[in-house]
Design a protein around this motif. Structure first.
Motif, PDB file in Angstrom:
ATOM      1  N   SER A  51       0.818  -1.236   0.071  1.00 17.84           N
ATOM      2  CA  SER A  51       0.127   0.006  -0.120  1.00 17.84           C
ATOM      3  C   SER A  51       0.864   1.279  -0.185  1.00 17.84           C
ATOM      4  O   SER A  51       0.259   2.549  -0.489  1.00 17.84           O
ATOM      5  N   TRP A  52       2.161   1.001   0.364  1.00 20.30           N
ATOM      6  CA  TRP A  52       2.816   2.508   0.429  1.00 20.30           C
ATOM      7  C   TRP A  52       3.373   2.633  -0.860  1.00 20.30           C
ATOM      8  O   TRP A  52       3.954   3.726  -0.953  1.00 20.30           O
ATOM      9  N   VAL A  53       3.342   1.908  -1.911  1.00 19.34           N
ATOM     10  CA  VAL A  53       3.942   2.282  -3.283  1.00 19.34           C
ATOM     11  C   VAL A  53       2.627   2.972  -4.176  1.00 19.34           C
ATOM     12  O   VAL A  53       1.541   2.130  -4.316  1.00 19.34           O
ATOM     13  N   THR A  54       2.751   4.037  -4.116  1.00 18.01           N
ATOM     14  CA  THR A  54       1.572   4.753  -5.231  1.00 18.01           C
ATOM     15  C   THR A  54       2.044   5.270  -6.356  1.00 18.01           C
ATOM     16  O   THR A  54       1.012   5.773  -7.408  1.00 18.01           O
ATOM     17  N   HIS A  55       3.496   5.200  -6.520  1.00 18.41           N
ATOM     18  CA  HIS A  55       3.721   5.279  -8.289  1.00 18.41           C
ATOM     19  C   HIS A  55       4.549   4.163  -8.694  1.00 18.41           C
ATOM     20  O   HIS A  55       5.382   3.593  -8.098  1.00 18.41           O
ATOM     21  N   GLN A  56       4.536   4.090 -10.052  1.00 18.91           N
ATOM     22  CA  GLN A  56       5.122   2.711 -10.665  1.00 18.91           C
ATOM     23  C   GLN A  56       6.471   3.277 -11.225  1.00 18.91           C
ATOM     24  O   GLN A  56       6.992   2.571 -12.032  1.00 18.91           O
ATOM     25  N   PHE A  57       6.889   4.332 -10.877  1.00 20.37           N
ATOM     26  CA  PHE A  57       8.435   4.749 -11.190  1.00 20.37           C
ATOM     27  C   PHE A  57       8.244   5.052 -12.830  1.00 20.37           C
ATOM     28  O   PHE A  57       9.376   4.612 -13.438  1.00 20.37           O
ATOM     29  N   GLY A  58       7.251   5.567 -13.396  1.00 23.88           N
ATOM     30  CA  GLY A  58       7.303   5.720 -14.656  1.00 23.88           C
ATOM     31  C   GLY A  58       7.847   6.988 -15.179  1.00 23.88           C
ATOM     32  O   GLY A  58       8.248   7.324 -16.212  1.00 23.88           O
ATOM     33  N   PHE A  59       8.201   7.871 -14.045  1.00 26.91           N
ATOM     34  CA  PHE A  59       9.005   9.075 -14.295  1.00 26.91           C
ATOM     35  C   PHE A  59       9.948   9.293 -13.041  1.00 26.91           C
ATOM     36  O   PHE A  59       9.525   8.499 -12.060  1.00 26.91           O
ATOM     37  N   PRO A  60      10.869   9.952 -12.933  1.00 26.77           N
ATOM     38  CA  PRO A  60      11.806  10.076 -12.046  1.00 26.77           C
ATOM     39  C   PRO A  60      11.313  11.067 -10.632  1.00 26.77           C
ATOM     40  O   PRO A  60      10.185  11.426 -10.719  1.00 26.77           O
ATOM     41  N   ALA A  61      11.935  10.928  -9.921  1.00 26.11           N
ATOM     42  CA  ALA A  61      11.889  11.715  -8.419  1.00 26.11           C
ATOM     43  C   ALA A  61      12.499  12.995  -8.633  1.00 26.11           C
ATOM     44  O   ALA A  61      13.444  13.128  -9.215  1.00 26.11           O
TER      45      ALA A  61
END
Length: 609
Positions: A64-74
């Motif tokens: 549940s703590w993962v809300t982004h799939q890293f399709g873009f950078p931080a």
């Protein structure tokens, strides 16, 4: 991955479909003419779907703590320090969206906007609450191609936004023309190096969906050679999308890459880290790729466009190569790409035979050589394979030439050509990057070949028609056709230049990498070359063997705990950039993309007809 232009594709045979969303579709508008609709073929559509499916399979079931799939950078937020340990592990991912919206807020009061705000490629939905926070009066919605990700996003929204299932390149199936006030695009312009046709379709669909005066907030990837920002703007302007603000995010991305991994790990318990191990691995890989891409002069920007009336065809494309400005841009872009290897004035060491190039094991020899043997072993093997294929249709021992080698780089293939063609007379080797030729000359290769600064798109300025019996090329497929949207129009002029300077019956031997995600298959290359006036004599797919070499080369060159590689500790300390190039380019990049089935390597033998 950040700046990724080759995305993995799956092997399952699932039929492409768009499931009905839980809320009524926003449109029943008839489809526009076929010229502007979707993909070039059903095969391309299905391939794109499976690429996305394979890329994001790991995020279908996530903690549940993962809300982004890293399709873009931080990114860090504008002007804000990093968070305290224990804060939201997605802090930097959220900050990327906040940065984009901060730029848009400079152009318009987002808080006062009403109407539909649609996030294209919303994935797990992490951006939607942020969009709603910044645009409280808007109807925030997300669009996601993959049902698994859309289902996760929909379950998490709790009323903050609807999530629709659909394809950005077929946006008309989901939204009515002129019905969207704000589009947040994380898909189309984030991969402009992909096939020109797909980018053009995406631009058309976004323009159609926006109301007059509507905003497009977009992640944009550009590069001074492959797709400069000026070309992106040029492509959108005829479609009626005018640039109003742009911000280069590279410096912030590098800053965030240095902080975000430690922050994320520090926020999580041991159990949470174990549960999300694949996510942490993906984030670390993304940061590594981001730093390398920035070093290679890629730029990630956020840009804001406003919709106005179209000024011409949406797919206008860049100017033809005959335009002097276009010619200058291409030449300067190639040189700038390779400036990273000048290493602040230091000479490139002798153990580097070529730069950023695939490797192969010799045919019939799947094992590595003894560690400590020639570090050029696998690159030399690639060149030997090129000659071996040619020898199946050309009597190389008796071949006298003359021969031209374009894209010769540091000249590593020159001695191998002489070895396979002992009777070869004149051999000219050229590259557009002057310092490559200076290195080749310093190594004595000017005694084996004429070394020339040349441009494959302007060979007629140096050579007469019919001057050569063979042209071997390391540039045209990889640097033009393969790299997609902005340089694809240069491929045919380059092949025409080769055709002109070959004598009747002369041979053209190109090799290069292919991006299957854009349908740059061997069959497509063959069709394009034959259309200029060649016939195919032989071809070989080298992808499998290159993948084998990737599994062997790193240990052979760099070594491992158990075995010392070819390079000394002094080599590694003095040239860390080149060591990284071996590891990242030869092994990680090719291994990753080829194992996922999105990149290939081939070579061909054509004859002029």
């Amino acid at each position: 991955f950040f700046f990724a232009t080759a995305l993995p594709h799956g092997s399952c045979g699932v039929q492409l479909r768009c499931a009905a969303p839980p809320t009524p579709p926003m449109s029943d508008t008839p489809a526009p003419p076929p010229l502007h609709y979707g993909y070039a073929s059903p095969e391309q559509e299905e391939r794109y779907y499976h690429e996305q499916e394979a890329l994001y399979a790991a995020f279908a079931k996530v903690p549940s703590w993962v809300t982004h799939q890293f399709g873009f950078p931080a990114l860090p937020p504008p002007g804000a320090p990093g968070p305290a340990a224990g804060a939201d592990p997605m802090f930097y991912m959220d900050a990327y969206v906040r940065n984009a919206l901060a730029l848009a807020a400079d152009a318009e009061d987002l808080g006062a906007l009403e109407g539909v705000a649609l996030c294209l490629g919303c994935g797990l939905g992490g951006a939607l609450p942020i969009l709603k926070q910044q645009m409280p009066n808007a109807q925030v919605r997300g669009l996601e191609l993959l049902p698994a990700l859309a289902g996760v996003a929909r379950a998490r929204q709790q009323g903050t936004g609807d999530v629709l299932e659909g394809d950005v390149y077929k946006l008309q199936d989901v939204v009515a023309a002129g019905s969207v006030r704000v589009l947040y695009d994380t898909v189309v312009l984030a991969r402009p190096l992909e096939e020109h046709q797909l980018v053009s379709q995406g631009v058309f669909q976004m323009h159609r969906a926006l109301c007059e005066g509507g905003l497009l907030i977009a992640d944009v990837t550009h590069h001074p050679l492959y797709c400069p920002m000026s070309d992106v703007v040029q492509r959108l302007s005829p479609a009626g999308l005018q640039l109003v603000a742009q911000r280069d995010m590279n410096a912030s991305i590098v800053e965030a890459a240095e902080r975000s991994e430690a922050h994320m790990a520090g926020c999580l318990s041991d159990a949470a880290r174990a549960d999300g191990a694949s996510v942490l691995e993906a984030h670390a890989a993304e940061n590594t790729f981001a730093r390398r891409s920035i070093k290679q002069k890629y730029v990630r920007s956020v840009a804001v466009f406003r919709k106005g009336p179209p000024a011409g065809a949406a797919a206008g494309g860049p100017a033809p190569y005959s335009d002097p400005a276009e010619q200058e841009r291409y030449g300067q872009g190639v040189v700038s790409w390779y400036e990273q290897y000048e290493l602040e004035g230091r000479a490139i060491p002798d153990w580097v035979r070529q730069l950023s190039y695939p490797c192969l094991p010799p045919k019939g020899m799947p094992q590595a050589p003894e560690v400590g043997v020639n570090p050029h072993f696998y690159l030399d093997a690639f060149y030997h394979r090129v000659c071996s294929l040619a020898a199946t249709v050309i009597d190389l021992p008796a071949f006298t030439g003359p021969c031209l080698f374009t894209g010769s780089g540091l000249g590593g293939m020159v001695p191998i050509l002489r070895q396979h063609m002992p009777r070869l007379g004149r051999l000219a080797a050229g590259d557009i990057v002057p310092f490559f030729l200076q290195i080749a000359q310093s190594r004595g290769l000017d005694r084996q070949a004429e070394l020339l600064v040349l441009d494959v798109l302007a060979l007629d300025r140096l050579f007469a028609a019919g001057e050569f019996a063979m042209v071997l090329d390391d540039a045209i497929v990889s640097h033009m056709r393969n790299d997609g949207s902005c340089n694809a129009h240069l491929f045919r002029p380059a092949v025409e230049q080769v055709h002109r300077l070959l004598a009747p019956g002369g041979y053209f031997l190109p090799n290069g990498s292919l991006k299957y995600s854009t349908m740059q298959t061997s069959a497509a290359v063959v069709a394009d070359v034959e259309a200029v006036g060649f016939r195919l004599l032989a071809a070989e797919d080298l992808t499998g063997d290159c993948l084998k070499a990737c599994d062997l080369m790193e240990e052979h060159v760099l070594g491992s705990e158990a075995r010392r590689g070819c390079l000394t500790d002094e080599d590694k300390e003095q040239y860390p950039e080149l060591v990284d190039d071996v590891r990242d380019s030869f092994t990680e990049y090719y291994r990753y993309s080829m194992s996922k089935g999105t990149k290939g390597l081939g070579h061909w033998v054509f004859q002029k007809v």
